[in-house]
Design an enzyme around this catalytic site. Structure first.
Site, PDB file in Angstrom:
ATOM      1  CG  ASP A  74       3.420  26.792 -14.842  1.00 21.14           C
ATOM      2  OD1 ASP A  74       4.339  26.607 -14.046  1.00 21.14           O
ATOM      3  OD2 ASP A  74       3.496  26.415 -15.934  1.00 21.14           O
ATOM      4  CG  HIS A  86       3.591  25.612  -9.357  1.00 24.30           C
ATOM      5  ND1 HIS A  86       4.146  26.945  -9.485  1.00 24.30           N
ATOM      6  CD2 HIS A  86       3.359  25.121 -10.347  1.00 24.30           C
ATOM      7  CE1 HIS A  86       4.002  27.150 -10.980  1.00 24.30           C
ATOM      8  NE2 HIS A  86       3.710  25.869 -11.573  1.00 24.30           N
TER       9      HIS A  86
END
Length: 324
Positions: free
Chosen positions: A105, A303
């Site tokens: 991320d 994610h």
């Protein structure tokens, strides 16, 4: 997995931020692990023992503003150049001359920029979720302002100090539980449901989070740990990273369009919105990452790649590291 069950060493080392908290396990070549939002060193809990067993000195940090690392009050203290300096300081404090840097991320962007700016220290780079995209194009604030249409993209929503904090901090645990679920492959909203990355005018992000299910990777103890960290620190430091994207764009003008030549790896999740939004950047890796030796998109994964798919992630990481 409780943090108390991990056979790790916690340390505080000096950095331009003041101090960086890190957790390390194993001996061998240094592998520096950098987390994203809203996480901590703990997001690498499955990788630390696996990398240590494979013969590496695995070190996961709390990025400045998180956990036990320093959290400067000034918003511009969270610009990318400062985070690169923190990573370099960690390598120096550990007595090492080089490291492989791996990020997820925001950590992927921090890792990529660290390798770009300090190739003398960072000899290889691994990117999870967020691909490498060289600096260029319009100013980020202008780009994100156009993404929402009648709604507001979450990065734009995060820009005003105090606004997102006002949504999150009254119920940190509940907000985190919903946010993790909204971006997990097994619990994210169904196709066609309102996207959790956008805010209706006058609304909140949370109103679109799943409220009736938890992802398989997130145990109660895991959520307790994350919530405890952010209840103690608040969210200002973590959110300040989003508030420096235009500053980063200015700071990195000298690297406009620059490829990242070190040996590299990319792992994405097929159900992660970043994989589709940034598909062009992934396709461009053939030229922007000329040292790319491993690229995988994991089917059904959302994610939180290294937490959703720890066994597969560990195998991909150790196989790639063995080629360096």
């Amino acid at each position: 997995m409780s943090p108390l069950a991990l056979d790790v060493t916690h340390r505080l080392v000096p950095s331009p931020a003041g101090r960086i908290h890190l957790v390390e396990q194993g001996a061998g070549p240094l592998v520096l692990l950098v987390h994203g939002f809203p996480e901590s060193w703990y997001s690498w809990r499955h990788q630390l023992p696996a990398l240590a067993a494979a013969g590496y000195r695995a070190v996961a940090i709390d990025v400045r503003g998180y956990g036990r690392s320093s959290a400067p009050h000034e918003t511009d203290a969270y610009r990318m150049s400062e985070l690169v300096a923190d990573n370099a300081a960690v390598v120096e404090a550990l007595g090492e001359r080089s490291a492989v840097v791996i990020g997820h991320d925001w950590g992927a962007s921090i890792a990529a920029t660290s390798a770009l700016v300090r190739p003398d220290l960072f000899r290889a780079v691994g990117l999870l979720s967020i691909p490498y995209a060289p600096r260029g194009g319009p100013r980020p604030s202008e780009l994100f302002a156009r993404m929402g249409g009648e709604e507001e993209f979450y990065i734009s929503y995060f820009q005003e100090p105090g606004r997102a904090e006002g949504e999150i901090e009254p119920d940190v645990r509940g907000w985190l539980a919903g946010f993790y679920a909204a971006l997990s492959g097994d619990t994210m909203p169904a196709v066609g449901a309102p996207a959790p990355h956008f805010v209706r005018r006058g609304g909140t992000l949370r109103e679109r989070f799943p409220a009736d299910r938890a992802p398989a990777w997130l145990g109660e103890g895991d959520l307790d740990f994350y919530a405890g960290e952010f209840e103690r620190t608040g969210l200002r430091g973590a959110l300040s990273r989003y508030r420096n994207m235009d500053r980063d764009w200015d700071d990195m003008a000298g690297f406009d369009g620059a490829p990242l030549p070190q040996p590299s790896l990319y792992i994405g999740g097929a159900r992660d919105a970043a994989t589709s939004w940034l598909a062009a950047a992934i396709e461009a890796h053939r030229t922007t990452l000329p040292g790319l030796t491993s690229s995988r998109v994991l089917e059904g994964c959302g994610h939180w790649i290294q937490q959703e798919r720890p066994t597969e992630t560990n195998r991909l990481l150790t196989d790639w590291l063995a080629t360096l």
